[in-house]
Design an enzyme around this catalytic site. Structure first.
Site, PDB file in Angstrom:
ATOM      1  CE  LYS A  85      -4.197  -1.857   0.243  1.00  0.00           C
ATOM      2  NZ  LYS A  85      -5.027  -1.671  -1.072  1.00  0.00           N
ATOM      3  CD  GLU A 107     -10.163   3.522   0.438  1.00  0.00           C
ATOM      4  OE1 GLU A 107     -10.144   4.696   0.228  1.00  0.00           O
ATOM      5  OE2 GLU A 107      -9.660   2.776  -0.268  1.00  0.00           O
ATOM      6  CB  SER A 374       0.069  -8.133  -1.198  1.00  0.00           C
ATOM      7  OG  SER A 374      -0.832  -8.578  -0.483  1.00  0.00           O
TER       8      SER A 374
END
Lengths: 394, 257
Positions: A85, A107, A374
């Site tokens: 991210k 969000e 990830s």
């Protein structure tokens, strides 16, 4: 292809109040991506702050045990803040700063994106507010506290199903209310144009690195790359620089929850239909009236009823393969990777590991595959323990 | 003259919003007829959507109540059919694109024409994406209502020049729901719109008191009230007729200038 479209997918289905902001954002984004100073500043942040390039690790034991293609892991879990991210967040926060914005909103589902956004905001002196569904603030209480430590304000979303979908709704409502000084750091390759393109570009560093790393190690391209898919940002990042290599299979692993047939899942491509929601035309889990369905996954990060429009396009032209993976398979893979390679990965990423366990044995030992890890799994340990019947205090 | 044009032909228009199916289709019909009896010139009927991103809490909750009552798109068409036997006041649907897409554009607008729907407002379908339904809506004689926002700036003339039915001028930033003050320079926006079209302009978002309604009516051709009506229905789901009548009369009197 029309601007902001991937085939018929994508577009800008958003209230008029936001249209000028989106048009400005697109112009600014295109200009900054051609600005050598901006690119160099971003690369410095990625390399010196986030810890890029991430490792491409040869998983020798997993390879021996599965008996097929060689398995490589792209270690996005080792980035600062513990997931991919940060790649997108640094790009968007820097862009927001250059555009003169003083405040960012975001969000979050599991909290990974919220933590990354709060981190970038702290670093770049931006005010930060994060919207998180009540259910998620309860199951990810540690991440709420992390965001607060980083100086962000966390809003608990109590509307609708009180999960990621509703967190996106509330962040959009907040943005419509205050757009002048505020940038919305969308966390995935979704939403109205230019977000799907912009987020994909910021995440494409994953496959840019992986492609040259694998060519250096193996002297050839992988037979397949695998990634988990919710909105699909780590998957688009992992796929992007392999799209033009038809010999490389692009495999996205969706959350099948308790099984597609139970209706309790978040497998958008397997069980969804074409629709328009959250600013984009794509596939969505919805009922026979076009109402967005409540979805379910053990993984808060995949617990979303839609998928990014570029994935919808890759699926529609047969370039991407999208496979459902159940909670049980993902938890097994979570435990398997921990035992076999000593790596505790995020439950999201474990969906990709789970499908790799099926596909790797079918491939030749001359081949190799890359799985995108990830994120790291610290945040999931207590939930997995609960899934296995042990109650652990976080 | 179309029914919508007619609504703006005799003084300032009062437009009231009701979510179809909250608390039931039968009560929605009763409430809509009460609004019309009290002087409403045009009615917006919401087809409930699970995730109405342009709405504040009052209409969000109303949409969820309607969905919990199992309201379908077809139920809304039946409601329109039934109202059409009793009134010639224009009826405009308000919904998000997904329920329309899911019904199918062709069948949806064909059903609109059949039942007597005059127009449709789709908050997540901006000017740039209106090709999605524009031609099919026009072919069935349904006006696709254009929205203009305080941030529209150089887009105002472009949006207004092709607008049909009426123009929905969003009074302020944010979502629907009551506001104590409206600070947007409505006059400046109206001036730009007037320079390109004679299509009537109705102002909505945040208007709930007679004073606000009067102020907006002086600047435009009509006012839209949604949350103020829906709140009164929510407070007394089975018996709000009397209160709605009084409320709409007070607003209608205020804009009678």
């Amino acid at each position: 292809m029309k601007k902001g479209r991937f085939g018929i997918f994508g577009g800008q289905y958003i209230p008029e109040t936001l249209m000028n902001e989106l048009l400005d954002l697109e112009v600014a984004y295109n200009a900054f991506m051609k600005d050598k100073g901006f690119i160099s500043e971003l690369n410095t942040l990625l390399n010196e702050y986030a810890g890029r390039p991430s490792l491409l690790y040869y998983a020798k034991k997993m390879t021996q045990e599965l008996g097929g293609a060689k398995v490589y892991l792209k270690r996005e879990d080792l980035n600062h803040t513990g997931s991919h991210k940060i790649n997108n967040v640094l790009g968007q926060a820097l862009l927001a700063k250059k555009r003169g914005k003083t405040r960012v909103i975001a969000e979050t589902g599991a909290g990974q994106h919220g933590v990354a956004a709060a981190t970038a905001a702290a670093l770049l002196d931006l005010e930060c507010e994060v919207f998180m569904g009540r259910e998620d603030t309860e199951r990810q209480a540690l991440n709420v506290y992390r965001m607060e430590l980083l100086g962000a304000k966390v809003h608990t979303v109590t509307s609708g199903t009180q999960t990621l979908k509703d967190a996106v709704n509330e962040t959009m409502r907040e943005w419509v209310s205050r757009v002048d000084d505020t940038h919305y750091i969308l966390g995935s390759v979704m939403g109205p144009h230019p977000f799907p393109t912009m987020v994909r570009d910021f995440q494409s560093v994953i496959s840019l690195e992986a492609r040259s790393q694998i060519l250096e190690r193996e002297g050839k391209l992988p037979a397949a790359v695998l990634a988990c898919v919710g909105g699909g940002s780590n998957a688009m990042g992992m796929f992007y620089h392999f799209i033009d290599d038809p010999q490389v299979r692009l495999i996205g692993c969706e959350a099948a929850g308790r099984g597609i047939s139970t209706g309790e899942h978040a497998a958008t491509i397997s069980a969804g239909e074409i629709g328009v929601f959250h600013g984009m035309k794509s596939f969505f889990c919805q009922n026979d009236q076009g109402q967005i369905s409540p979805v379910y996954s053990i993984s808060a990060g995949l617990d979303y009823p839609g998928i990014g429009p570029e994935h919808a396009y890759l699926h529609s032209i047969g370039r991407g393969e999208y496979q459902p993976v159940t909670d049980e398979e993902a938890v097994d893979a979570f435990e398997y990777l921990s035992r076999t390679e000593g790596i505790i990965c995020a439950i999201e990423s474990a969906h990709a590991v789970a499908y790799a366990r099926k596909v790797v044995p079918t491939l030749s030992s001359d081949d190799c595959v890359i799985i995108c890890l990830s994120g790291r799994g610290d945040k999931d340990v207590a939930a997995i323990a609960r899934y296995r019947g042990r109650n652990i205090d976080e | 003259m179309s029914r919508i044009a007619n609504a703006f032909a005799n003084g300032k228009a009062f437009i009231g919003y009701v979510t179809g199916g909250d608390p039931s289709i039968a009560m929605s019909e009763e409430y809509i007829l009460a609004l019309i009896d009290a002087g409403a010139n045009l009615i917006e009927i919401g087809i409930p959507f699970s995730d109405p991103i342009a709405e504040g809490p009052v209409i969000q909750e109303s949409s969820l109540r309607a969905l919990h009552a199992d309201t379908t798109t077809e139920n809304i068409f039946s409601l329109v059919s039934s109202l059409r036997l009793k009134t010639s006041v224009p009826l405009v649907l308000l919904t998000y694109l997904n329920p329309v897409l899911h019904y199918g554009y062709e069948p949806f607008f064909s059903r609109c024409a059949q039942t007597g729907v005059d127009g449709i407002i789709i908050p997540d379908l901006p000017f740039d994406e209106k090709d999605e339904v524009n031609d099919v809506a026009a072919s069935y004689g349904v006006d696709l209502i254009s929205m203009i926002a305080p941030t529209s700036a150089q887009r105002i003339a472009q949006i207004a020049s092709g607008a049909t039915g009426f123009i929905y001028l969003v009074s302020s930033m944010g979502v629907t729901g009551v506001r104590s003050q409206i600070n947007t320079d409505i006059d400046a926006i109206v001036k730009v719109i007037r320079s390109v079209t004679t299509t009537p302009i109705a102002v909505g978002f945040g208007i709930h008191t007679p004073d606000q309604a009067r102020e907006m009516a002086l600047k435009a051709d009509g006012v839209i009230v949604g949350s103020g009506i829906v709140k009164r229905i929510a407070a007394n789901p089975q018996g709000a007729c009397r209160e709605l009548t009084d409320y709409v009369k007070s607003l209608k009197d205020a804009i009678h200038v």
